[in-house]
Design an enzyme around this catalytic site. Structure first.
Site, mmCIF file in Angstrom:
data_model
loop_
_atom_site.group_PDB
_atom_site.id
_atom_site.type_symbol
_atom_site.label_atom_id
_atom_site.label_comp_id
_atom_site.label_asym_id
_atom_site.label_seq_id
_atom_site.Cartn_x
_atom_site.Cartn_y
_atom_site.Cartn_z
ATOM 1 N N ASP A 137 -23.872 40.445 -93.324
ATOM 2 C CA ASP A 137 -24.729 41.190 -92.398
ATOM 3 C C ASP A 137 -24.332 41.006 -90.939
ATOM 4 O O ASP A 137 -24.868 41.691 -90.074
ATOM 5 C CB ASP A 137 -26.195 40.740 -92.556
ATOM 6 C CG ASP A 137 -26.438 39.366 -91.957
ATOM 7 O OD1 ASP A 137 -27.306 39.253 -91.067
ATOM 8 O OD2 ASP A 137 -25.766 38.414 -92.361
ATOM 9 N N ASP A 189 -23.084 36.314 -98.399
ATOM 10 C CA ASP A 189 -23.667 35.542 -97.315
ATOM 11 C C ASP A 189 -25.136 35.285 -97.676
ATOM 12 O O ASP A 189 -25.698 35.963 -98.545
ATOM 13 C CB ASP A 189 -23.563 36.336 -96.010
ATOM 14 C CG ASP A 189 -24.261 35.655 -94.862
ATOM 15 O OD1 ASP A 189 -23.977 34.477 -94.595
ATOM 16 O OD2 ASP A 189 -25.100 36.315 -94.220
ATOM 17 N N ASP A 205 -28.068 33.980 -95.090
ATOM 18 C CA ASP A 205 -29.047 34.320 -94.060
ATOM 19 C C ASP A 205 -28.838 35.751 -93.563
ATOM 20 O O ASP A 205 -27.774 36.101 -93.067
ATOM 21 C CB ASP A 205 -28.932 33.349 -92.884
ATOM 22 C CG ASP A 205 -29.194 31.913 -93.318
ATOM 23 O OD1 ASP A 205 -30.255 31.661 -93.904
ATOM 24 O OD2 ASP A 205 -28.328 31.051 -93.075
#
Length: 219
Positions: free
Chosen positions: A171, A11, A13
């Site tokens: 995240d 991922d 961001d």
């Protein structure tokens, strides 16, 4: 965890870049045109979501006249402008992990829910554009964005590997759900102050990319 992995899918961001504050700020640039503001607390549940779902919810909440597509493009413009002046550095451990994978010939890619313009701007700003050639946007490259598995499945196919041989690094709960649905082994990285509402969905929870690098080295 598959060690060594056939590929690692990151991922962007909140995983490689601490860019979620810019997503929040660019949202409020658009909402300010209508006299509205989204608080940090109200923004957090949307972390990791695709643009269509995000702006559909905000359009309904604030009774915005502009179409979802127009709102997305306005936010794209605001986000890229903020990113170009931000001078973000990659999060700690990013270069070490990428060096480790490159040295061992293990392919990697970025798999993001964000539009490609935002992905490209973030990687360029952080000096990672030349290092990460394969980028999958849930908004622009596949039919459905996260939490659906489409972008992760497309990344594995582009690298000619099976999803279950890949490690996904995420995240957010939305991203974790997407990666799990694709069949990858999911490492959840905790990045304060991002919410972790569903930590048990990750196969492994680590505190940083430094810890992930240590796991890879241990193989």
């Amino acid at each position: 965890m598959p060690l060594p992995p056939a590929a690692v899918l990151f991922d962007l961001d909140g995983t490689l870049l601490d860019s979620e504050p810019l997503h929040h700020a660019s949202t409020n640039v658009v909402l300010a045109e209508y006299g509205h503001n989204l608080s940090k607390a109200d923004f957090r549940p949307f972390i990791g979501s695709g643009e269509v779902a995000y702006w559909s919810a905000l359009r309904e909440r604030f009774a915005l006249e502009m179409s979802v597509r127009e709102l997305i493009e306005r936010r794209n413009d605001a986000y890229v402008a903020l990113m170009e002046s931000a001078h973000l550095e990659p999060l700690p451990g990013v270069h070490e992990v990428l060096d480790h994978l490159s040295d061992r010939g293990i392919p990697f890619a970025v798999v993001s829910a964000a539009p490609r313009r935002q992905v490209d701007a973030g990687l360029l700003c952080a000096g990672l554009a030349a290092r990460i050639a394969l980028r999958l946007s849930g908004e622009d490259d596949v039919p459905r964005s996260k939490p659906h598995p489409d972008a992760y499945l497309a990344a594995a196919a582009a690298l000619a590997v099976r999803p279950e041989q890949c490690i996904a690094v995420e995240d957010s709960a939305t991203g974790i759900a997407s990666a799990r649905a694709a069949g990858t082994f999911v490492v959840g990285i905790t990045v304060d102050p991002h919410p972790q509402p569903d930590p048990d969905r990750a196969h492994m929870r680590l505190a940083s990319l430094h810890e992930f690098h240590a796991r890879l080295r241990g193989a």
